[in-house]
Design an enzyme around this catalytic site. Structure first.
Site, PDB file in Angstrom:
ATOM      1  N   MET A   1      -1.822  -7.069   7.529  1.00 58.23           N
ATOM      2  CA  MET A   1      -2.847  -7.960   6.954  1.00 58.23           C
ATOM      3  C   MET A   1      -2.355  -8.670   5.699  1.00 58.23           C
ATOM      4  O   MET A   1      -3.162  -9.100   4.869  1.00 58.23           O
ATOM      5  CB  MET A   1      -4.104  -7.139   6.609  1.00 58.23           C
ATOM      6  N   SER A   2      -1.054  -8.801   5.547  1.00 60.65           N
ATOM      7  CA  SER A   2      -0.533  -9.396   4.301  1.00 60.65           C
ATOM      8  C   SER A   2       0.737 -10.200   4.587  1.00 60.65           C
ATOM      9  O   SER A   2       0.992 -10.602   5.711  1.00 60.65           O
ATOM     10  CB  SER A   2      -0.245  -8.281   3.283  1.00 60.65           C
TER      11      SER A   2
ATOM     12  N   HIS B   1      -7.213   4.184   6.819  1.00 61.30           N
ATOM     13  CA  HIS B   1      -6.451   3.798   5.631  1.00 61.30           C
ATOM     14  C   HIS B   1      -5.784   5.040   5.024  1.00 61.30           C
ATOM     15  O   HIS B   1      -4.708   4.961   4.432  1.00 61.30           O
ATOM     16  CB  HIS B   1      -7.374   3.115   4.615  1.00 61.30           C
TER      17      HIS B   1
ATOM     18  N   ALA C   1       2.757  -2.199   4.549  1.00 56.57           N
ATOM     19  CA  ALA C   1       2.397  -1.186   5.530  1.00 56.57           C
ATOM     20  C   ALA C   1       1.997  -1.935   6.793  1.00 56.57           C
ATOM     21  O   ALA C   1       1.320  -2.955   6.718  1.00 56.57           O
ATOM     22  CB  ALA C   1       1.229  -0.360   5.014  1.00 56.57           C
TER      23      ALA C   1
ATOM     24  N   SER D   1       0.821  -1.229   0.000  1.00 57.22           N
ATOM     25  CA  SER D   1       0.000   0.000   0.000  1.00 57.22           C
ATOM     26  C   SER D   1       0.844   1.263   0.000  1.00 57.22           C
ATOM     27  O   SER D   1       1.623   1.491   0.916  1.00 57.22           O
ATOM     28  CB  SER D   1      -0.880   0.073   1.252  1.00 57.22           C
TER      29      SER D   1
ATOM     30  N   TYR E   1      -8.379 -10.534   3.051  1.00 56.09           N
ATOM     31  CA  TYR E   1      -9.567  -9.759   3.450  1.00 56.09           C
ATOM     32  C   TYR E   1     -10.405  -9.292   2.258  1.00 56.09           C
ATOM     33  O   TYR E   1     -11.533  -8.856   2.419  1.00 56.09           O
ATOM     34  CB  TYR E   1      -9.181  -8.567   4.344  1.00 56.09           C
ATOM     35  N   GLU E   2      -9.848  -9.383   1.049  1.00 57.58           N
ATOM     36  CA  GLU E   2     -10.639  -9.055  -0.141  1.00 57.58           C
ATOM     37  C   GLU E   2     -11.511 -10.235  -0.566  1.00 57.58           C
ATOM     38  O   GLU E   2     -12.260 -10.133  -1.535  1.00 57.58           O
ATOM     39  CB  GLU E   2      -9.713  -8.689  -1.297  1.00 57.58           C
TER      40      GLU E   2
ATOM     41  N   HIS F   1      -5.185  -9.726  -1.134  1.00 55.39           N
ATOM     42  CA  HIS F   1      -5.253  -9.954   0.316  1.00 55.39           C
ATOM     43  C   HIS F   1      -6.379 -10.941   0.640  1.00 55.39           C
ATOM     44  O   HIS F   1      -7.401 -10.959  -0.060  1.00 55.39           O
ATOM     45  CB  HIS F   1      -5.555  -8.646   1.050  1.00 55.39           C
TER      46      HIS F   1
ATOM     47  N   HIS G   1      -3.270   0.191  -4.342  1.00 56.75           N
ATOM     48  CA  HIS G   1      -2.636  -0.990  -4.933  1.00 56.75           C
ATOM     49  C   HIS G   1      -2.875  -0.973  -6.447  1.00 56.75           C
ATOM     50  O   HIS G   1      -4.012  -1.040  -6.897  1.00 56.75           O
ATOM     51  CB  HIS G   1      -3.244  -2.271  -4.349  1.00 56.75           C
TER      52      HIS G   1
ATOM     53  N   ASN H   1       1.490   3.668  10.860  1.00 57.25           N
ATOM     54  CA  ASN H   1       0.719   4.213  11.983  1.00 57.25           C
ATOM     55  C   ASN H   1       1.099   3.443  13.226  1.00 57.25           C
ATOM     56  O   ASN H   1       1.510   2.284  13.124  1.00 57.25           O
ATOM     57  CB  ASN H   1      -0.791   4.048  11.717  1.00 57.25           C
TER      58      ASN H   1
HETATM   59  N1  HPA Z   1      -3.108  -2.901  11.606  1.00 60.29           N
HETATM   60  C1  HPA Z   1      -3.173  -3.836  10.630  1.00 60.29           C
HETATM   61  N2  HPA Z   1      -2.712  -3.633   9.409  1.00 60.29           N
HETATM   62  C2  HPA Z   1      -2.138  -2.445   9.152  1.00 60.29           C
HETATM   63  C3  HPA Z   1      -2.044  -1.434  10.106  1.00 60.29           C
HETATM   64  C4  HPA Z   1      -2.556  -1.676  11.406  1.00 60.29           C
HETATM   65  O1  HPA Z   1      -2.502  -0.835  12.322  1.00 60.29           O
HETATM   66  N3  HPA Z   1      -1.429  -0.376   9.516  1.00 60.29           N
HETATM   67  C5  HPA Z   1      -1.169  -0.752   8.233  1.00 60.29           C
HETATM   68  N4  HPA Z   1      -1.599  -1.994   8.009  1.00 60.29           N
END
Ligand code: HPA
Length: 269
Positions: free
Chosen positions: A206-207, A242, A108, A25, A80-81, A78, A56, A230
């Site tokens: 998440m990847s 996001h 990320a 990302s 989650y998609e 992903h 993406h 973050n």
């Molecule tokens: N949590 C999960 N996935 C992420 C985060 C997060 O805080 N930041 C970027 N991808």
């Protein structure tokens, strides 16, 4: 299906990369550094899943970098998609069949370790697979590698040493940490982050983990680089978004591009 995609790529370009990088990302600027590159939209490659997430791109770029041929996967599928684990690792398996021997996975991630700050780059030393699935589960027998691959050095020390060395030479600060993979797509709760910290996670995302498992099965050497976009939930008195993930990606873009440019030609493949 994997073989079909590999044979399609064989016909599409004469380039034969030994090294590939997956750009997560907001981290895709690096692809523009590849010389004489061909850019192939994922949608053109047979069976290749096309990512739908903002940030993406969905392009495979192949070109030269410091005398080396490199493939850059801009965007990933992903779980989650709604993609299956096999779809999530499809690109890695095609790269492996195509002759790629080393892969760099960028992503990320949320920072759990309190010594990290937003924008930090962290080399993944190990991972926790908390996604509830494994891309190798299934009938097996695809001839991609061992049924029970060893994961005791999933992120080889040698690659991390080279990555630390190049970072030092370039004056780029990097840390190391353990990456916990969650299914998403909701961000974690503060209680989940306290739990993840307690079980040894420094980063959450998440990847990457399914891809790293598939790469290890095929004997592809792996380097993981997380960008702390973050601080994880409950650490700072603010909400996660996001948008923040993409903005931080933007912020570190120059540094990450410079880092990958110096680092990739140094990785032994
Ligand atoms: N949590 C999960 N996935 C992420 C985060 C997060 O805080 N930041 C970027 N991808």
């Amino acid at each position: 299906m994997i073989r079909e995609a590999k044979e399609w790529l064989d016909r599409r370009t004469h380039l034969r990369p030994r090294l590939a990088v997956v750009l997560g990302s907001g981290l895709q600027a690096f692809a523009r550094e590849l010389e004489d590159r061909v850019e192939i939209p994922y949608g053109e490659i047979p069976h290749w899943p096309c990512s739908t997430v903002e940030g993406h791109a969905g392009v495979l770029a192949v070109g030269g970098l410091g005398g080396l041929q490199v493939a850059a996967l801009c965007g990933r599928a992903h779980l989650y998609e709604g993609y299956t684990p096999a779809e999530v690792v499809f690109g890695v398996r095609v790269m492996g069949l195509w002759g790629v021997r080393g892969m760099v996975f960028t992503n990320a991630a949320g920072g759990i370790n309190l010594s990290y700050a937003r924008g930090a780059l962290v080399l993944i030393a190990d991972h926790l697979n908390l996604q509830g699935s494994n891309p190798l589960a299934g009938p097996g027998g695809e001839g991609l590698g061992p049924r029970f691959p060893d994961m005791s050095e999933a992120y080889p020390l040698r690659y991390r040493e080279i990555a630390r060395q190049v970072a030092a030479e370039e004056g780029i600060a990097v840390s190391e940490g353990v990456y916990a993979a969650m299914l998403g797509p909701s961000f974690e709760t503060p209680a989940e982050i306290r739990y993840l910290r307690a079980i040894g996670a420094d980063l959450v995302g998440m990847s990457t983990v399914p891809e790293v498992i598939a790469a290890n099965q095929m004997g592809i050497r792996v380097l993981g680089i997380s960008c702390v976009t973050n601080m994880a939930a409950g650490i700072l008195p603010q909400k996660l978004s996001h948008q923040e993930v993409l903005e931080t990606g933007e912020m570190v873009r120059g540094t990450l591009v410079r880092y990958l440019k110096a680092l990739l030609p140094r990785l032994e493949v």
